[in-house]
Design an enzyme around this catalytic site. Structure first.
Site, PDB file in Angstrom:
ATOM      1  N   ASP A   7       0.809  -1.388   0.058  1.00 55.51           N
ATOM      2  CA  ASP A   7      -0.063  -0.164  -0.076  1.00 55.51           C
ATOM      3  C   ASP A   7       0.813   1.268   0.112  1.00 55.51           C
ATOM      4  O   ASP A   7       1.058   1.863   1.066  1.00 55.51           O
ATOM      5  CB  ASP A   7      -0.916   0.129   1.235  1.00 55.51           C
ATOM      6  N   GLU A  44      -2.730  10.473  -0.993  1.00 57.24           N
ATOM      7  CA  GLU A  44      -3.793   9.487  -0.799  1.00 57.24           C
ATOM      8  C   GLU A  44      -4.211   9.384   0.692  1.00 57.24           C
ATOM      9  O   GLU A  44      -5.404   9.250   0.951  1.00 57.24           O
ATOM     10  CB  GLU A  44      -3.847   8.431  -1.527  1.00 57.24           C
TER      11      GLU A  44
END
Length: 371
Positions: free
Chosen positions: A203, A237
């Site tokens: 991630d 993000e």
């Protein structure tokens, strides 16, 4: 196959009431976040945003709306049932460029992505506001430029953001028209504390290298698309989708025609061996097309799942009225348990999963370039 229904979609968007009003900020330096459609917005200090990003089981998704002033977008972020995306294309139910796509896929591999992922995850901290986060952005920008140099027509730019130093990155393979087919991934990482190590292998170094390998293959192969292809790497993000929100707000204001956006966030951990199409905050017609592409180019039909409000950058495309899809590494309860921790490292990556995402991504870009 392109046809214009944008006017109808814009009209539908114009019918949204401008009922959402931001609450006033109680103090300078605070950020306004939303955790659901029903949430009227909560003002918190910037550093407190990081504490909301916990391990997988305790993660709170949110969208930072501090800089969003467009009533259309604010209403979509506050509406459970939103108007359809601004469709400018009809997605086909058959594929017509399989042989061409497969020829490019045959040039793809995981050796380069492994080196890239190792490099990205070696940064001890890749927060968008950290020094090493900026270093990661600069390294990625140089890598994108290097791959793009194989084709003089490709342009590469950094997209700056007003609230943090880490820029997003956009590479563009121009087509015979300005309709956009986009694939994107975020490249920042976090463990919930700005000072903690945040390797972010799955991630989202995994999604980052999937998009990077797709660019390399098409650039070096001299692919000439009909529609313009864009490759996006978003900053910020993990702190409320701020990078992608800025990019898609810019595209909406400029009136750009986005035929499709496909998100690649976490592509390297799949115990079931089957990726999943995310069905919430995405476009159902585009999802059906993505399912067709996944089945053809990975040899298996994807599963379906949802991931919740503001879970990744597809939500920014959707909020701005663009058709978005998100192919996830697996069902949400089977994705990597190591994300947002110091254990999200290179040795947890399942390279067969990364390979599937690369195959799909190249197939998507080639096929959709002819929409």
């Amino acid at each position: 196959m392109v046809f214009k229904v944008v006017i109808a979609a814009l009209a539908a968007g114009a019918q949204l009431s401008s009922a959402f009003e931001k609450p006033a900020a109680p103090a300078q330096g605070m950020r306004l976040i939303k955790t659901s459609e029903e949430d009227p917005g909560q003002w918190i200090f910037k550093e407190d945003k990081y504490t909301m990003v916990k391990s997988k089981g305790g993660c709170t998704h949110y969208i930072d709306i501090t800089n969003i002033e467009d009533d259309f977008v604010l209403e979509r972020l506050s509406a459970k049932y939103r108007a359809a995306a601004q469709k400018v294309v009809e997605y086909p139910d058959t594929l017509s460029h399989v042989e061409e796509a497969q020829s490019f896929i045959s040039s793809a591999g995981t050796k380069g992505p492994q080196l890239g992922l190792e490099h990205l995850s070696s940064y001890h901290n890749r927060h968008c506001e950290s020094e090493t986060g900026t270093e990661a952005a600069n390294w990625l920008f140089e890598k994108v430029q290097s791959f793009a140099s194989a084709n003089a027509a490709i342009t590469v730019e950094q997209f700056p953001h007003s609230d943090f130093d880490q820029p997003s990155i956009i590479a563009r393979i121009p087509g015979n028209n300005e309709n956009l087919v986009i694939i994107g991934a975020h490249f920042d990482s976090t463990t919930g504390r700005p000072s903690a190590a945040a390797p972010g292998a799955d991630d989202n170094a995994s999604g980052t290298v999937v998009v990077l390998e797709s660019l390399r293959v098409l650039a070096q192969g001299g692919f000439k698309p009909e529609n313009t292809l864009e490759f996006h790497w978003y900053a910020g993000e993990e702190i409320g989708l701020v990078g992608s929100a800025d990019v898609f707000a810019n595209y909406r204001a400029a009136g750009k025609a986005v035929l499709s956006y496909v998100n690649q966030d976490m592509a390297g951990y799949s115990p079931s061996g089957t990726p999943a199409i995310i069905t919430d905050y995405t476009d159902s017609d585009l999802n059906a097309y993505v399912k067709l592409l996944v089945t053809e180019y990975t040899g298996q039909a994807p599963s379906e799942d949802s991931c919740g409000y503001g879970c990744s950058d597809h939500a920014s495309a959707d909020a701005n009225g663009f058709p978005a899809a998100f192919l996830f590494e697996d069902l949400t309860d089977q994705t990597s348990p190591y994300i947002h921790t110091v254990n999200d490292t290179l040795d947890t990556i399942m390279w067969d999963a990364v390979e599937r995402h690369i195959q799909f991504s190249i197939g998507y870009l080639v096929e959709a370039s002819y929409l």
